[in-house]
Scaffold this active site. Structure first.
Site, PDB file in Angstrom:
ATOM      1  N   ASP A 247       0.820  -1.214   0.000  1.00  0.00           N
ATOM      2  CA  ASP A 247       0.000   0.000   0.000  1.00  0.00           C
ATOM      3  C   ASP A 247       0.855   1.265   0.000  1.00  0.00           C
ATOM      4  O   ASP A 247       2.084   1.209  -0.014  1.00  0.00           O
ATOM      5  CB  ASP A 247      -1.004  -0.010   1.164  1.00  0.00           C
ATOM      6  N   LYS A 269      -3.854   3.271  -1.021  1.00  0.00           N
ATOM      7  CA  LYS A 269      -5.083   4.004  -0.724  1.00  0.00           C
ATOM      8  C   LYS A 269      -4.725   5.318  -0.051  1.00  0.00           C
ATOM      9  O   LYS A 269      -4.026   5.344   0.960  1.00  0.00           O
ATOM     10  CB  LYS A 269      -5.997   3.181   0.198  1.00  0.00           C
ATOM     11  N   MET A 382      -4.204   9.566  10.780  1.00  0.00           N
ATOM     12  CA  MET A 382      -4.858  10.118   9.581  1.00  0.00           C
ATOM     13  C   MET A 382      -5.768  11.298   9.903  1.00  0.00           C
ATOM     14  O   MET A 382      -6.883  11.396   9.411  1.00  0.00           O
ATOM     15  CB  MET A 382      -5.654   9.017   8.862  1.00  0.00           C
TER      16      MET A 382
END
Length: 459
Positions: A247, A269, A382
């Protein structure tokens, strides 16, 4: 890379050494070990060097250098203390497209000699690209102590049966799995102990009973970015996987540690931009494993902390696919350590809580009142985009406006950045800094220690 690492087959090939002193003698010794046909050219040549070359069937030319001596040579070494002569040899070789090495002059080298660990037929070469030969030699010394001489015997023994194994196991992944098993098991031990007949019998039996390798998935936590934080198990599985599915948060230095001939599949992503939807990733892992491949699902941080690893192994379990899970250092641990911020501390925080800073449909979706605790460290993954709204909600639910905050970008990596401030104004400071994702936000009084402790954690 400044140099392409290759191994040249120069057995019975003409090689020229210009120079007749001790330096030339050292280079000639290496060439003769590789069974080259060596010509040494110099007005004066050490007597022991003459003896060495002539005994190996080489040629001695006690004369001045001229470019016509380059004819038909496979490679050339200039080992003189005459800089103008070394330059001339280099220029002539360049015109003739002959690989040339000028000793102790990296700028005049089309190839260089590495430090060598000789376990023939296994040969390990270590190079510092000419920048620090002493460092290369120290690395060689360290490796010499952990690589048994019997490795050469094992490689030679395997070579005797390589074609037969290839004939019986034509499928490359299946054959690779066979050798990986045998080279780490009883077969290798028998060879190390000199029991060659028993090793041959074992190999024949193992080949006769070998079954097609079943597919498997390794869910590997790659940590926050620094390759030194990988576990031994993670590195081992990365090296044996046929396919690596990785990823966006996996750093390039970690990808470079995967097996070089593995298929690399990017499924990164980012916020609001998924290269491959999670459902498709789940199905991809199942399909690859059903094809008999060993699949390394490489995920940033830890697979089970906001990594959706649980969803992936649910799909694997439902399909009857074997899997292993290798924990990784989660971003909270890695980033806080490298920023010099302890997540807990007797004077400041007796608990720590991890939450995701993603906002659902543009609105907060967190239990705000539970997150406000004076002696707790709050870590948000995040949370960069929604930082202003997160700060407002925490203050509205009772967090004091001067609560210390640190935002760590690209934690544990060479380009790590840290912005510190107070919860009431951190969003403005972060925006002004231009800091980029991936980021981790640490909220709590432990951030006060950052100025004091950061130099311990910074690399």
């Amino acid at each position: 890379m400044d140099y392409l690492p290759i191994f040249l087959k120069i057995s019975q090939q003409p090689c020229l050494v210009v120079g007749g002193g001790q330096v030339a003698k050292r280079k000639v010794t290496l060439l003769l070990k590789a069974h080259a046909k060596v010509t040494v050219l110099a007005p004066e040549i050490l007597s022991e060097l003459k003896t060495q070359v002539l005994a190996a069937g080489g040629q001695i030319l006690e004369c001045a250098y001229h470019a016509h001596y380059l004819a038909q040579q496979r490679l050339v070494i200039a080992a003189t203390d005459d800089e103008s002569l070394n330059q001339q040899v280099f220029n002539d070789c360049e015109l003739a497209n002959i690989p040339v090495n000028v000793v102790d002059a990296p700028a005049l080298c089309r190839f260089i000699f590495p430090s060598i660990i000789d376990r023939s037929p296994v040969v390990i070469a270590i190079s510092s690209s000419g920048q620090s030969p002493v460092l290369a030699r120290l690395l060689r010394t360290r490796l010499e102590s952990i690589i048994p001489a019997a490795y050469g015997q094992l490689a030679a023994f395997v070579g005797k049966f390589r074609l037969e194994v290839q004939r019986q196991l034509p499928d490359t992944p299946n054959r690779r799995a066979f050798w990986e098993k045998e080279l780490q098991g009883r077969f290798a031990e028998l060879v190390y102990n000199g029991r060659y007949d028993a090793a041959e019998q074992h190999l024949a039996q193992a080949l006769a009973t070998h079954q097609q390798h079943a597919g498997e998935v390794y869910l590997v936590g790659a940590g926050p970015g620094d390759p030194d934080l990988l576990t031994f198990k993670a590195l081992r599985l990365m090296q044996q996987a046929d396919v690596v599915v990785y990823d966006r948060l996996v750093s390039q230095p970690i990808l470079d540690l995967c097996r070089r001939d593995a298929d690399m599949i990017y499924v990164g992503k980012a916020r609001a931009s998924h290269a491959v939807p999670q459902e498709d990733i789940n199905q991809l892992l199942v399909r690859l494993a059903q094809e008999g491949k060993r699949v390394c699902r490489l995920k940033g941080g830890d697979p089970f902390i906001f990594g959706r690893g649980g969803e992936e192994i649910e799909e694997l379990a439902a399909a009857g696919i074997a899997f292993q899970v290798v924990p990784g250092i989660t971003a909270a641990s890695g980033c806080s350590a490298y920023a010099g911020i302890p997540l807990t501390h007797r004077d400041y925080a007796q608990s720590v809580r991890f939450v995701t800073g993603h906002l659902k449909d543009g609105t907060p979706n967190l239990p705000w009142s539970e997150l406000v605790h004076e002696r707790q460290t709050l870590v948000l993954y995040m949370g960069l985009v929604g930082l202003a709204e997160i700060a407002n909600q925490l203050i509205a639910n009772g967090m004091r406006p001067d609560m210390p905050v640190a935002l760590v970008s690209h934690g544990t990596r060479p380009n790590q950045q840290i912005v510190t401030g107070e919860i009431a104004t951190i969003a403005e400071k972060v925006q002004a800094s231009g800091i980029k994702a991936p980021t981790l936000t640490i909220i709590g009084d432990v951030v006060k220690l950052q100025d004091k402790l950061a130099w311990f954690g910074q690399k």
